[in-house]
Write a protein that holds these residues in place. Structure first.
Motif, PDB file in Angstrom:
ATOM      1  N   THR A  92       0.844  -1.192   0.000  1.00 35.30           N
ATOM      2  CA  THR A  92       0.000   0.000   0.000  1.00 35.30           C
ATOM      3  C   THR A  92       0.879   1.242   0.000  1.00 35.30           C
ATOM      4  O   THR A  92       1.821   1.341   0.780  1.00 35.30           O
ATOM      5  CB  THR A  92      -0.906   0.024   1.247  1.00 35.30           C
ATOM      6  OG1 THR A  92      -1.666  -1.171   1.281  1.00 35.30           O
ATOM      7  CG2 THR A  92      -1.822   1.229   1.232  1.00 35.30           C
ATOM      8  N   GLU A  93       0.574   2.178  -0.890  1.00 38.10           N
ATOM      9  CA  GLU A  93       1.326   3.436  -0.947  1.00 38.10           C
ATOM     10  C   GLU A  93       0.415   4.586  -0.557  1.00 38.10           C
ATOM     11  O   GLU A  93      -0.601   4.824  -1.198  1.00 38.10           O
ATOM     12  CB  GLU A  93       1.876   3.674  -2.355  1.00 38.10           C
ATOM     13  CG  GLU A  93       3.023   2.758  -2.718  1.00 38.10           C
ATOM     14  CD  GLU A  93       3.733   3.189  -3.991  1.00 38.10           C
ATOM     15  OE1 GLU A  93       3.877   4.407  -4.222  1.00 38.10           O
ATOM     16  OE2 GLU A  93       4.130   2.306  -4.754  1.00 38.10           O
ATOM     17  N   THR A  94       0.746   5.252   0.533  1.00 34.85           N
ATOM     18  CA  THR A  94       0.043   6.459   0.956  1.00 34.85           C
ATOM     19  C   THR A  94       1.084   7.510   1.319  1.00 34.85           C
ATOM     20  O   THR A  94       2.268   7.202   1.493  1.00 34.85           O
ATOM     21  CB  THR A  94      -0.869   6.212   2.177  1.00 34.85           C
ATOM     22  OG1 THR A  94      -0.065   5.787   3.273  1.00 34.85           O
ATOM     23  CG2 THR A  94      -1.916   5.165   1.888  1.00 34.85           C
ATOM     24  N   ASP A  95       0.638   8.731   1.473  1.00 33.89           N
ATOM     25  CA  ASP A  95       1.575   9.806   1.771  1.00 33.89           C
ATOM     26  C   ASP A  95       2.155   9.696   3.180  1.00 33.89           C
ATOM     27  O   ASP A  95       3.220  10.222   3.456  1.00 33.89           O
ATOM     28  CB  ASP A  95       0.917  11.171   1.570  1.00 33.89           C
ATOM     29  CG  ASP A  95      -0.261  11.382   2.493  1.00 33.89           C
ATOM     30  OD1 ASP A  95      -0.881  10.382   2.898  1.00 33.89           O
ATOM     31  OD2 ASP A  95      -0.567  12.549   2.805  1.00 33.89           O
ATOM     32  N   ARG A 122       6.876   0.914   0.444  1.00 35.75           N
ATOM     33  CA  ARG A 122       7.387   1.746  -0.643  1.00 35.75           C
ATOM     34  C   ARG A 122       6.651   3.075  -0.657  1.00 35.75           C
ATOM     35  O   ARG A 122       5.440   3.132  -0.498  1.00 35.75           O
ATOM     36  CB  ARG A 122       7.190   1.027  -1.969  1.00 35.75           C
ATOM     37  CG  ARG A 122       7.820   1.724  -3.134  1.00 35.75           C
ATOM     38  CD  ARG A 122       7.978   0.738  -4.294  1.00 35.75           C
ATOM     39  NE  ARG A 122       8.759   1.298  -5.350  1.00 35.75           N
ATOM     40  CZ  ARG A 122      10.079   1.422  -5.340  1.00 35.75           C
ATOM     41  NH1 ARG A 122      10.751   0.999  -4.316  1.00 35.75           N
ATOM     42  NH2 ARG A 122      10.717   1.953  -6.357  1.00 35.75           N
ATOM     43  N   LYS A 123       7.414   4.152  -0.845  1.00 34.50           N
ATOM     44  CA  LYS A 123       6.840   5.485  -1.013  1.00 34.50           C
ATOM     45  C   LYS A 123       7.647   6.179  -2.094  1.00 34.50           C
ATOM     46  O   LYS A 123       8.863   6.323  -1.966  1.00 34.50           O
ATOM     47  CB  LYS A 123       6.900   6.272   0.294  1.00 34.50           C
ATOM     48  CG  LYS A 123       6.289   7.655   0.196  1.00 34.50           C
ATOM     49  CD  LYS A 123       6.331   8.352   1.537  1.00 34.50           C
ATOM     50  CE  LYS A 123       5.769   9.743   1.437  1.00 34.50           C
ATOM     51  NZ  LYS A 123       5.853  10.441   2.720  1.00 34.50           N
ATOM     52  N   PHE A 128      10.998   2.344   2.590  1.00 39.48           N
ATOM     53  CA  PHE A 128      11.217   2.753   3.974  1.00 39.48           C
ATOM     54  C   PHE A 128      11.177   1.523   4.856  1.00 39.48           C
ATOM     55  O   PHE A 128      10.313   0.660   4.689  1.00 39.48           O
ATOM     56  CB  PHE A 128      10.138   3.743   4.416  1.00 39.48           C
ATOM     57  CG  PHE A 128      10.284   5.101   3.811  1.00 39.48           C
ATOM     58  CD1 PHE A 128      10.854   6.135   4.534  1.00 39.48           C
ATOM     59  CD2 PHE A 128       9.865   5.352   2.516  1.00 39.48           C
ATOM     60  CE1 PHE A 128      10.987   7.392   3.982  1.00 39.48           C
ATOM     61  CE2 PHE A 128      10.001   6.600   1.953  1.00 39.48           C
ATOM     62  CZ  PHE A 128      10.565   7.633   2.690  1.00 39.48           C
ATOM     63  N   ILE A 129      12.101   1.463   5.807  1.00 42.47           N
ATOM     64  CA  ILE A 129      12.162   0.350   6.752  1.00 42.47           C
ATOM     65  C   ILE A 129      12.072   0.930   8.148  1.00 42.47           C
ATOM     66  O   ILE A 129      12.830   1.838   8.493  1.00 42.47           O
ATOM     67  CB  ILE A 129      13.474  -0.456   6.609  1.00 42.47           C
ATOM     68  CG1 ILE A 129      13.662  -0.918   5.173  1.00 42.47           C
ATOM     69  CG2 ILE A 129      13.478  -1.630   7.579  1.00 42.47           C
ATOM     70  CD1 ILE A 129      15.056  -1.431   4.880  1.00 42.47           C
ATOM     71  N   SER A 130      11.159   0.395   8.930  1.00 43.28           N
ATOM     72  CA  SER A 130      11.025   0.803  10.325  1.00 43.28           C
ATOM     73  C   SER A 130      11.319  -0.409  11.194  1.00 43.28           C
ATOM     74  O   SER A 130      10.716  -1.465  11.010  1.00 43.28           O
ATOM     75  CB  SER A 130       9.615   1.321  10.588  1.00 43.28           C
ATOM     76  OG  SER A 130       9.512   1.810  11.907  1.00 43.28           O
ATOM     77  N   LEU A 163      10.705  -3.219  -3.508  1.00 43.13           N
ATOM     78  CA  LEU A 163      10.240  -3.721  -2.216  1.00 43.13           C
ATOM     79  C   LEU A 163      10.674  -5.166  -2.013  1.00 43.13           C
ATOM     80  O   LEU A 163      11.121  -5.534  -0.918  1.00 43.13           O
ATOM     81  CB  LEU A 163       8.715  -3.597  -2.130  1.00 43.13           C
ATOM     82  CG  LEU A 163       8.058  -3.977  -0.808  1.00 43.13           C
ATOM     83  CD1 LEU A 163       8.580  -3.100   0.321  1.00 43.13           C
ATOM     84  CD2 LEU A 163       6.557  -3.862  -0.920  1.00 43.13           C
ATOM     85  N   GLU A 164      10.606  -5.966  -3.055  1.00 45.65           N
ATOM     86  CA  GLU A 164      10.984  -7.376  -2.954  1.00 45.65           C
ATOM     87  C   GLU A 164      12.473  -7.530  -2.638  1.00 45.65           C
ATOM     88  O   GLU A 164      12.861  -8.341  -1.800  1.00 45.65           O
ATOM     89  CB  GLU A 164      10.638  -8.123  -4.248  1.00 45.65           C
ATOM     90  CG  GLU A 164       9.154  -8.228  -4.524  1.00 45.65           C
ATOM     91  CD  GLU A 164       8.535  -6.945  -5.084  1.00 45.65           C
ATOM     92  OE1 GLU A 164       9.289  -6.042  -5.541  1.00 45.65           O
ATOM     93  OE2 GLU A 164       7.301  -6.828  -5.043  1.00 45.65           O
TER      94      GLU A 164
END
Length: 182
Positions: A92-95, A122-123, A128-130, A163-164
């Motif tokens: 899912t891509e959101t702001d 992904r953005k 991004f990794i948290s 992402l993969e």
């Protein structure tokens, strides 16, 4: 009305935006008001004042529900590595995806026996990794290996890859860390 001509009332730390005259700007081409534009301002409080029926409440509810569904998807996709590390992702891509994955990483720590969690999303053109930990696993070291940083129990990284591929990189980094700890 342009973004530069928005009326701003208070300056500095406690900014208050009066949006009553900018509803056409905020709605734009959409039928309903978009709360994401208001939340993009860097201020302590955001107030929206406007006429009835333009979707102020609807927009807020829609955002909260979408974030909740994204977090549920992340938790559903989580894989457990070595019985104590969760690795998950979302497509899912959101702001505000970086905020959502941080919250999801915190939630994954509530699973019994999980000591660390890693969530990817992904953005734009970045992944991004948290990473979160209860303290026994140093996520700072793991994120440093991927070009990121942070603290022992809270860290992150950004990668310019798919992402993969990022998922596999994080998985390999975790497995290397586990082998070194044994």
């Amino acid at each position: 009305m342009t973004a530069e001509s928005r009326p701003e009332v208070l300056q500095g730390f406690h900014r208050l935006f009066i949006i009553a005259h900018t509803i056409p700007f905020l709605i734009g081409e959409a039928m309903w008001y978009d709360v994401n534009k208001t939340l993009s301002y860097n201020c302590l409080f955001n107030f929206v004042v406007g006429p009835r029926g333009v979707g102020k409440t609807y927009s807020c509810k829609r955002r909260v529900i979408k974030d909740f569904i994204t977090k549920a998807e992340i938790i559903q996709n989580a894989k457990v590595i070595n019985n104590n590390i969760c690795l998950a992702y979302t497509k899912t891509e959101t702001d505000n995806i970086n905020i959502v994955i941080a919250q999801a990483a915190d939630e994954l720590l509530n699973i019994k026996e999980v000591e660390a969690s890693f969530v990817l999303a992904r953005k734009d053109d970045r992944v991004f990794i948290s990473a979160r930990s209860l303290g026994n696993i140093n996520v700072h070291v793991l994120m440093e290996n991927l070009g990121g940083g942070g603290h022992r129990d809270m860290a992150g990284a950004q990668l310019d890859t798919s992402l993969e591929k990022a998922y596999e990189m994080v998985k390999d980094t975790i497995q290397t860390y586990i082998k070194e700890e044994e």
